[in-house]
Design an enzyme around this catalytic site. Structure first.
Site, PDB file in Angstrom:
ATOM      1  N   GLY A   1      30.240 -16.040   6.076  1.00 17.61           N
ATOM      2  CA  GLY A   1      30.517 -16.408   7.297  1.00 17.61           C
ATOM      3  C   GLY A   1      31.018 -15.363   8.313  1.00 17.61           C
ATOM      4  O   GLY A   1      32.075 -14.302   7.957  1.00 17.61           O
TER       5      GLY A   1
ATOM      6  N   GLY B   1      32.405 -15.693  11.071  1.00 18.83           N
ATOM      7  CA  GLY B   1      33.378 -16.074  12.379  1.00 18.83           C
ATOM      8  C   GLY B   1      34.533 -14.963  12.506  1.00 18.83           C
ATOM      9  O   GLY B   1      34.193 -13.842  12.248  1.00 18.83           O
ATOM     10  N   PHE B   2      35.510 -15.310  13.138  1.00 15.09           N
ATOM     11  CA  PHE B   2      36.468 -14.385  13.497  1.00 15.09           C
ATOM     12  C   PHE B   2      37.035 -13.860  12.409  1.00 15.09           C
ATOM     13  O   PHE B   2      37.205 -12.585  12.186  1.00 15.09           O
ATOM     14  CB  PHE B   2      37.987 -15.296  14.228  1.00 15.09           C
ATOM     15  CG  PHE B   2      37.179 -15.790  15.730  1.00 15.09           C
ATOM     16  CD1 PHE B   2      37.119 -14.745  16.679  1.00 15.09           C
ATOM     17  CD2 PHE B   2      36.903 -16.889  15.960  1.00 15.09           C
ATOM     18  CE1 PHE B   2      36.832 -15.230  17.787  1.00 15.09           C
ATOM     19  CE2 PHE B   2      36.633 -17.490  17.163  1.00 15.09           C
ATOM     20  CZ  PHE B   2      36.531 -16.418  18.196  1.00 15.09           C
ATOM     21  N   GLY B   3      37.166 -14.463  11.013  1.00 18.24           N
ATOM     22  CA  GLY B   3      38.038 -14.022  10.085  1.00 18.24           C
ATOM     23  C   GLY B   3      37.021 -13.119   9.213  1.00 18.24           C
ATOM     24  O   GLY B   3      37.363 -11.985   8.931  1.00 18.24           O
TER      25      GLY B   3
ATOM     26  N   GLU C   1      39.851 -29.915  26.991  1.00 16.28           N
ATOM     27  CA  GLU C   1      39.208 -28.755  27.723  1.00 16.28           C
ATOM     28  C   GLU C   1      37.794 -29.573  28.187  1.00 16.28           C
ATOM     29  O   GLU C   1      37.383 -29.244  29.080  1.00 16.28           O
ATOM     30  CB  GLU C   1      38.773 -27.716  26.746  1.00 16.28           C
ATOM     31  CG  GLU C   1      40.287 -27.026  26.758  1.00 16.28           C
ATOM     32  CD  GLU C   1      40.222 -25.944  25.603  1.00 16.28           C
ATOM     33  OE1 GLU C   1      41.124 -25.128  25.484  1.00 16.28           O
ATOM     34  OE2 GLU C   1      39.065 -25.671  24.892  1.00 16.28           O
TER      35      GLU C   1
ATOM     36  N   ASP D   1      39.729 -21.392   8.784  1.00 16.31           N
ATOM     37  CA  ASP D   1      39.791 -23.037   8.762  1.00 16.31           C
ATOM     38  C   ASP D   1      39.669 -23.323   7.247  1.00 16.31           C
ATOM     39  O   ASP D   1      39.806 -24.565   7.222  1.00 16.31           O
ATOM     40  CB  ASP D   1      38.625 -23.448   9.787  1.00 16.31           C
ATOM     41  CG  ASP D   1      39.143 -23.099  11.156  1.00 16.31           C
ATOM     42  OD1 ASP D   1      40.031 -22.997  11.405  1.00 16.31           O
ATOM     43  OD2 ASP D   1      38.149 -23.141  11.892  1.00 16.31           O
TER      44      ASP D   1
ATOM     45  N   ALA E   1      41.663 -18.691  16.355  1.00 14.30           N
ATOM     46  CA  ALA E   1      41.065 -17.616  16.135  1.00 14.30           C
ATOM     47  C   ALA E   1      42.088 -16.276  15.816  1.00 14.30           C
ATOM     48  O   ALA E   1      41.687 -15.600  14.809  1.00 14.30           O
ATOM     49  CB  ALA E   1      40.170 -17.110  17.380  1.00 14.30           C
TER      50      ALA E   1
END
Length: 441
Positions: free
Chosen positions: A5, A7-9, A164, A293, A308
């Site tokens: 992954g 993503g951010f992590g 949003e 997550d 995030a």
């Protein structure tokens, strides 16, 4: 070190380990790009381009000890210490699972076909196409009832994503689209936000939830709390005995952890996240780290939020733990530093909590939200593009011409009326309350 992954992590862990000479890093992801998920809703509502919030993983991770592999992970065999991917397997010494969350439809997987969620660029483009197609269909529709169905948009879930989406969609109908159509007045569209709990943005203090609800309503969003959805199909939404006819339903409710972590056969929470230890390791496996997550982390009796900044802190902590172990130093337990959590309602207005202390609302909150998001974007080009676009839309209320339907939706259009049609001039623009300026996206 194998990281699943980007993503951010996962990206933070890979970047931090890229500076270690005694670590070889392999990043595995089923997409070739890193995605800035917090701004996906702006792609879905034709504010930003997909390229504005994404960057190729290979262009971000350029360290010599790091390689990127485009593959979809299927399961983990922790006893053999291999990651099984489509077409083979990858051995590891240490493994980081940072695969993020998926949509949860509360035991109704059939709803996914008619109520798309928002987690990937594909989701955002699909939602944009669905929303714009609804207006095109309403323009052709001769039956008033069916036209109202096309012009009714229902968003399920009033967390940050739902709020949003609702605010951006309401702004689009009243500012971006009216000049584009001749037979319909897009300002008459209904945007309905449904939430099963008593208030919107339940993760925020009650007064900020009340502010958010009031400003959504000033944007002409119909906010309904305590509304438990019991059915969703292609022609409407059921709330108990009530039926809302609509052709466009968007999902912003439940999320669940990526199913990959289930192959570890370790304790999970109700959302399918791994109950990790102080070092963010899976129970019983010191060489398997779980972050973002898919990790259930508690601190001071409260869960660490799935946002995030938390994932980025986890990624950096895992990298430091690995370096400490290689240097034969005792690793430290993870501690989350809460820098804040914000949700944008509209252009110039947001709500949030800064450093877990100060409650913010209005323009100051929006400026903090905008600044943080610009800072976290990957790449100078993306930051500059988003800043220029936001500046343009802030002052013109228009935005760039991003309202593109890339698929062939013509076969799904309603039949044309046999008789001649006459363009209808839209009614005068309704005046908003002057007591408090309505936020616009």
């Amino acid at each position: 070190m194998v990281i699943v992954g980007a993503g951010f992590g996962g990206l933070e862990a890979a970047k931090a380990l890229g500076r270690s000479r005694d670590v070889r890093v392999t990043v595995v992801d089923r997409y070739n790009h890193h995605l800035f998920q917090p701004l996906l809703y702006q792609v879905a509502t034709a504010v930003l381009n997909p390229a504005d919030i994404s960057a190729p993983i290979r262009s971000v991770l350029k360290a010599r000890n790091t390689e990127v592999m485009l593959a979809e992970a299927k399961s983990v065999d922790p006893r053999r210490k291999v990651l099984l991917v489509e077409g083979g397997e990858i051995p590891y010494d240490s493994l980081v699972l940072a695969t993020g969350a998926a949509h949860s439809y509360f035991r109704h997987p059939e709803w996914a076909q008619v109520a798309p969620g928002l987690k990937t660029l594909e989701d955002a483009v699909r939602i944009r196409e669905r929303v714009l197609t609804a207006f095109e269909a309403a323009e052709r529709e001769s039956d008033p009832e069916r036209r109202r169905e096309w012009l009714t948009f229902v968003i399920i879930g009033a967390g940050p994503t739902g709020v949003e989406l609702a605010g951006a969609l309401a702004y689009m109908t009243r500012h971006s689209l009216p000049k584009d159509f001749r037979r319909i007045d897009t300002r008459q569209a209904r945007v309905i936000l449904l939430e099963g709990l008593p208030r919107v943005l339940t993760a925020y203090p009650e007064e900020l939830s009340a502010d958010a609800k009031r400003d959504l309503e000033q944007l002409h969003v119909e906010v309904r709390t305590g509304a438990m959805v019991t059915g969703v199909d292609a022609e409407g939404v059921n709330i108990g005995e009530e039926r809302i006819p609509t052709r466009t339903v968007l999902w912003g409710a439940g999320v669940a952890a990526s199913p990959l972590v289930r192959s570890l056969d370790v304790p999970l929470d109700r959302a399918g996240r791994v109950k990790v230890g102080p070092l963010l390791t899976a129970p019983g496996y010191d060489d398997v780290y779980v972050i973002g997550d898919v990790a259930a982390v508690e601190q001071h009796g409260k869960p660490v939020p799935g946002i995030a900044p938390a994932a980025m802190q986890m990624g950096r902590h895992v990298a430091k733990t690995v370096r400490d172990r290689l240097a034969h130093k005792p690793p430290r337990a993870f501690r989350y530093h809460d820098k804040g959590n914000f949700a944008v309602i509209g252009r110039g207005y947001a709500v949030g909590v800064l450093f877990d202390k100060w409650k913010m609302r209005g323009l100051p909150a929006w400026l903090v939200w905008a600044g943080v998001h610009i800072a976290y974007l990957i790449g100078f080009r993306n930051r500059l593009s988003v800043m220029l676009n936001w500046g343009y839309t802030f002052f013109t209320k228009g935005g760039r011409d991003l309202r593109l339907i890339t698929g062939n939706v013509a076969p799904r259009m309603p039949a044309l009326n046999a008789g001649p049609t006459v363009p209808v001039a839209p009614p005068p623009r309704p005046e908003l309350s002057v007591a408090r300026p309505a936020p616009v996206h």
